[in-house]
Design a protein around this motif. Sequence first.
Motif, PDB file in Angstrom:
ATOM      1  N   LEU A  55      45.584  34.367  35.643  1.00 52.60           N
ATOM      2  CA  LEU A  55      45.043  35.024  34.451  1.00 52.60           C
ATOM      3  C   LEU A  55      43.802  35.838  34.798  1.00 52.60           C
ATOM      4  O   LEU A  55      43.569  36.913  34.221  1.00 52.60           O
ATOM      5  CB  LEU A  55      44.756  33.994  33.361  1.00 52.60           C
ATOM      6  CG  LEU A  55      45.995  33.319  32.763  1.00 52.60           C
ATOM      7  CD1 LEU A  55      45.578  32.197  31.806  1.00 52.60           C
ATOM      8  CD2 LEU A  55      46.907  34.313  32.080  1.00 52.60           C
ATOM      9  N   ASP A  56      43.019  35.366  35.753  1.00 51.12           N
ATOM     10  CA  ASP A  56      41.852  36.117  36.205  1.00 51.12           C
ATOM     11  C   ASP A  56      42.286  37.409  36.911  1.00 51.12           C
ATOM     12  O   ASP A  56      41.658  38.454  36.728  1.00 51.12           O
ATOM     13  CB  ASP A  56      40.993  35.253  37.130  1.00 51.12           C
ATOM     14  CG  ASP A  56      39.650  35.880  37.414  1.00 51.12           C
ATOM     15  OD1 ASP A  56      38.964  36.308  36.454  1.00 51.12           O
ATOM     16  OD2 ASP A  56      39.278  35.970  38.603  1.00 51.12           O
ATOM     17  N   ARG A  59      43.141  39.870  34.257  1.00 50.72           N
ATOM     18  CA  ARG A  59      41.908  40.442  33.686  1.00 50.72           C
ATOM     19  C   ARG A  59      41.381  41.549  34.588  1.00 50.72           C
ATOM     20  O   ARG A  59      41.048  42.652  34.134  1.00 50.72           O
ATOM     21  CB  ARG A  59      40.842  39.355  33.510  1.00 50.72           C
ATOM     22  CG  ARG A  59      39.512  39.890  32.956  1.00 50.72           C
ATOM     23  CD  ARG A  59      38.424  38.828  32.965  1.00 50.72           C
ATOM     24  NE  ARG A  59      38.189  38.237  34.268  1.00 50.72           N
ATOM     25  CZ  ARG A  59      37.491  38.823  35.260  1.00 50.72           C
ATOM     26  NH1 ARG A  59      36.969  40.025  35.100  1.00 50.72           N
ATOM     27  NH2 ARG A  59      37.311  38.202  36.415  1.00 50.72           N
ATOM     28  N   LYS A  60      41.332  41.282  35.899  1.00 51.25           N
ATOM     29  CA  LYS A  60      40.826  42.275  36.854  1.00 51.25           C
ATOM     30  C   LYS A  60      41.717  43.513  36.900  1.00 51.25           C
ATOM     31  O   LYS A  60      41.223  44.631  37.045  1.00 51.25           O
ATOM     32  CB  LYS A  60      40.702  41.646  38.241  1.00 51.25           C
ATOM     33  CG  LYS A  60      39.590  40.639  38.332  1.00 51.25           C
ATOM     34  CD  LYS A  60      39.555  39.965  39.690  1.00 51.25           C
ATOM     35  CE  LYS A  60      38.462  38.902  39.743  1.00 51.25           C
ATOM     36  NZ  LYS A  60      38.484  38.157  41.016  1.00 51.25           N
ATOM     37  N   ASN A  62      43.458  44.758  34.381  1.00 52.08           N
ATOM     38  CA  ASN A  62      43.165  45.537  33.180  1.00 52.08           C
ATOM     39  C   ASN A  62      41.829  46.256  33.299  1.00 52.08           C
ATOM     40  O   ASN A  62      41.710  47.434  32.939  1.00 52.08           O
ATOM     41  CB  ASN A  62      43.192  44.630  31.950  1.00 52.08           C
ATOM     42  CG  ASN A  62      44.606  44.374  31.475  1.00 52.08           C
ATOM     43  OD1 ASN A  62      45.131  45.125  30.666  1.00 52.08           O
ATOM     44  ND2 ASN A  62      45.237  43.331  31.986  1.00 52.08           N
ATOM     45  N   GLU A  63      40.830  45.580  33.829  1.00 52.91           N
ATOM     46  CA  GLU A  63      39.523  46.213  34.040  1.00 52.91           C
ATOM     47  C   GLU A  63      39.635  47.372  35.020  1.00 52.91           C
ATOM     48  O   GLU A  63      39.000  48.419  34.836  1.00 52.91           O
ATOM     49  CB  GLU A  63      38.512  45.183  34.530  1.00 52.91           C
ATOM     50  CG  GLU A  63      38.125  44.171  33.473  1.00 52.91           C
ATOM     51  CD  GLU A  63      37.277  43.020  34.007  1.00 52.91           C
ATOM     52  OE1 GLU A  63      37.132  42.877  35.244  1.00 52.91           O
ATOM     53  OE2 GLU A  63      36.766  42.254  33.169  1.00 52.91           O
ATOM     54  N   SER A  75      49.431  45.315  28.651  1.00 54.96           N
ATOM     55  CA  SER A  75      49.981  44.446  29.686  1.00 54.96           C
ATOM     56  C   SER A  75      51.019  43.536  29.051  1.00 54.96           C
ATOM     57  O   SER A  75      50.707  42.788  28.127  1.00 54.96           O
ATOM     58  CB  SER A  75      48.885  43.592  30.333  1.00 54.96           C
ATOM     59  OG  SER A  75      47.997  44.408  31.040  1.00 54.96           O
TER      60      SER A  75
END
Length: 97
Positions: A55-56, A59-60, A62-63, A75
């Motif tokens: 999940l991290d 997140r990265k 998407n960033e 996503s």
Amino acid sequence: MANALVSIQIIPKTKNGEDVIPYVDRAIEVIQQSSVKHEVHPLETTMEGDLNELLDVIRKMNEAMIEFGSPNVISQVKIYFNPEGASMDKLTEKYRP
């Protein structure tokens, strides 16, 4: 031990309708830099590992799309979670030559 498989299809919006492939390439670079086990497929990429770590990575990813110039991103994520263990190889072994 891996407890999750996560498949992601990242769909970045481009500013002027540019090709999304450079964005997708950048998203895959984020996965590669994370060192999690993964397989790239034509329409999505599947990762194997600890659910929180995966999940991290999402997140990265998407960033990274925003940093790369996308004003927003969609996503599509599929999660297989099994606290006793999750393996791409195990789930697909009967389909492999």
